[in-house]
Scaffold this motif. Structure first.
Motif, PDB file in Angstrom:
ATOM      1  N   MET A 106     -57.292  11.723  59.679  1.00 42.49           N
ATOM      2  CA  MET A 106     -58.376  11.166  60.501  1.00 42.49           C
ATOM      3  C   MET A 106     -59.580  10.841  59.624  1.00 42.49           C
ATOM      4  O   MET A 106     -60.231   9.810  59.811  1.00 42.49           O
ATOM      5  N   LYS A 107     -59.854  11.685  58.650  1.00 39.03           N
ATOM      6  CA  LYS A 107     -60.971  11.431  57.737  1.00 39.03           C
ATOM      7  C   LYS A 107     -60.739  10.139  56.956  1.00 39.03           C
ATOM      8  O   LYS A 107     -61.680   9.417  56.638  1.00 39.03           O
ATOM      9  N   GLU A 108     -59.467   9.832  56.658  1.00 41.42           N
ATOM     10  CA  GLU A 108     -59.143   8.595  55.949  1.00 41.42           C
ATOM     11  C   GLU A 108     -59.630   7.350  56.690  1.00 41.42           C
ATOM     12  O   GLU A 108     -59.884   6.329  56.069  1.00 41.42           O
ATOM     13  N   ILE A 109     -59.752   7.445  58.013  1.00 45.79           N
ATOM     14  CA  ILE A 109     -60.212   6.293  58.796  1.00 45.79           C
ATOM     15  C   ILE A 109     -61.632   6.506  59.330  1.00 45.79           C
ATOM     16  O   ILE A 109     -62.077   5.811  60.241  1.00 45.79           O
ATOM     17  N   GLY A 110     -62.312   7.490  58.756  1.00 44.59           N
ATOM     18  CA  GLY A 110     -63.724   7.684  59.076  1.00 44.59           C
ATOM     19  C   GLY A 110     -64.011   8.518  60.316  1.00 44.59           C
ATOM     20  O   GLY A 110     -65.130   8.480  60.831  1.00 44.59           O
ATOM     21  N   ILE A 111     -63.036   9.266  60.800  1.00 48.39           N
ATOM     22  CA  ILE A 111     -63.246  10.125  61.970  1.00 48.39           C
ATOM     23  C   ILE A 111     -63.107  11.583  61.525  1.00 48.39           C
ATOM     24  O   ILE A 111     -62.056  11.988  61.027  1.00 48.39           O
ATOM     25  N   ASP A 112     -64.169  12.350  61.730  1.00 46.44           N
ATOM     26  CA  ASP A 112     -64.185  13.756  61.320  1.00 46.44           C
ATOM     27  C   ASP A 112     -63.842  14.646  62.508  1.00 46.44           C
ATOM     28  O   ASP A 112     -64.612  14.739  63.459  1.00 46.44           O
ATOM     29  N   ILE A 113     -62.683  15.282  62.457  1.00 44.14           N
ATOM     30  CA  ILE A 113     -62.284  16.203  63.523  1.00 44.14           C
ATOM     31  C   ILE A 113     -62.322  17.652  63.046  1.00 44.14           C
ATOM     32  O   ILE A 113     -61.832  18.540  63.739  1.00 44.14           O
ATOM     33  N   SER A 114     -62.921  17.879  61.897  1.00 46.02           N
ATOM     34  CA  SER A 114     -62.931  19.230  61.332  1.00 46.02           C
ATOM     35  C   SER A 114     -63.711  20.230  62.178  1.00 46.02           C
ATOM     36  O   SER A 114     -63.478  21.432  62.087  1.00 46.02           O
ATOM     37  N   GLY A 115     -64.612  19.743  63.023  1.00 49.24           N
ATOM     38  CA  GLY A 115     -65.391  20.636  63.874  1.00 49.24           C
ATOM     39  C   GLY A 115     -64.711  20.966  65.199  1.00 49.24           C
ATOM     40  O   GLY A 115     -65.200  21.804  65.955  1.00 49.24           O
ATOM     41  N   GLN A 116     -63.595  20.333  65.475  1.00 47.68           N
ATOM     42  CA  GLN A 116     -62.864  20.614  66.714  1.00 47.68           C
ATOM     43  C   GLN A 116     -62.188  21.975  66.602  1.00 47.68           C
ATOM     44  O   GLN A 116     -61.862  22.425  65.503  1.00 47.68           O
ATOM     45  N   ARG A 117     -61.984  22.613  67.729  1.00 47.43           N
ATOM     46  CA  ARG A 117     -61.318  23.906  67.770  1.00 47.43           C
ATOM     47  C   ARG A 117     -60.210  23.861  68.823  1.00 47.43           C
ATOM     48  O   ARG A 117     -60.458  23.458  69.959  1.00 47.43           O
ATOM     49  N   PRO A 118     -59.013  24.292  68.461  1.00 49.93           N
ATOM     50  CA  PRO A 118     -57.933  24.327  69.448  1.00 49.93           C
ATOM     51  C   PRO A 118     -58.263  25.291  70.587  1.00 49.93           C
ATOM     52  O   PRO A 118     -58.870  26.336  70.379  1.00 49.93           O
ATOM     53  N   SER A 119     -57.891  24.902  71.789  1.00 51.48           N
ATOM     54  CA  SER A 119     -58.061  25.794  72.930  1.00 51.48           C
ATOM     55  C   SER A 119     -56.865  25.630  73.859  1.00 51.48           C
ATOM     56  O   SER A 119     -56.116  24.658  73.779  1.00 51.48           O
ATOM     57  N   SER A 120     -56.716  26.586  74.741  1.00 55.39           N
ATOM     58  CA  SER A 120     -55.613  26.579  75.691  1.00 55.39           C
ATOM     59  C   SER A 120     -55.965  25.725  76.898  1.00 55.39           C
ATOM     60  O   SER A 120     -57.099  25.762  77.395  1.00 55.39           O
TER      61      SER A 120
END
Length: 124
Positions: free
Chosen positions: A34-48
């Motif tokens: 995702m970072k390769e296309i300029g979208i940062d998802i590193s701050g997301q957290r998995p949840s149920s």
């Protein structure tokens, strides 16, 4: 990845992402592609998904075939349920370049489908 795409389309969208068996952290390869296309998802957290069962939603979108079959019943007001299935890139096997290639392909498929969904249903 779908959450990241939706947030990149419109900062005002309220987007939640959850799984039926969430991991402890977002997959590092998903973050990388995702970072390769300029979208940062590193701050997301998995949840149920169980966390959101009673909440109202305009759309509940399942993205993996397994999730469609095992998704909990949402008791909140859900206007529309939609299934747009994708291969789970975490199941990819092979050399590093083969695995990252699967992540890139699935990322691109998710991006295309979420853009079409956004344009048809959410774009103001």
């Amino acid at each position: 990845m779908a959450e990241g795409f939706f947030k990149s389309f419109d900062d005002n969208l309220e987007v939640y992402s959850a799984g039926v068996r969430p991991e402890k952290e977002v997959n590092p390869l998903a973050i990388k592609v995702m970072k390769e296309i300029g979208i940062d998802i590193s701050g997301q957290r998995p949840s149920s998904a169980d966390v959101y069962i009673d909440m109202p939603f305009d759309f509940v979108i399942t993205v993996c075939d397994n999730a469609k079959e095992t998704c909990p019943v949402f008791t909140g007001d859900v206007k529309e349920r939609v299934h747009i299935g994708f291969e789970d890139p975490a199941a990819a096997k092979g050399a590093d370049e083969e695995v990252i290639g699967v992540y890139r392909r699935v990322r691109d498929e998710i991006g295309e489908e979420m853009e079409v969904f956004y344009a048809k249903n959410l774009r103001a």
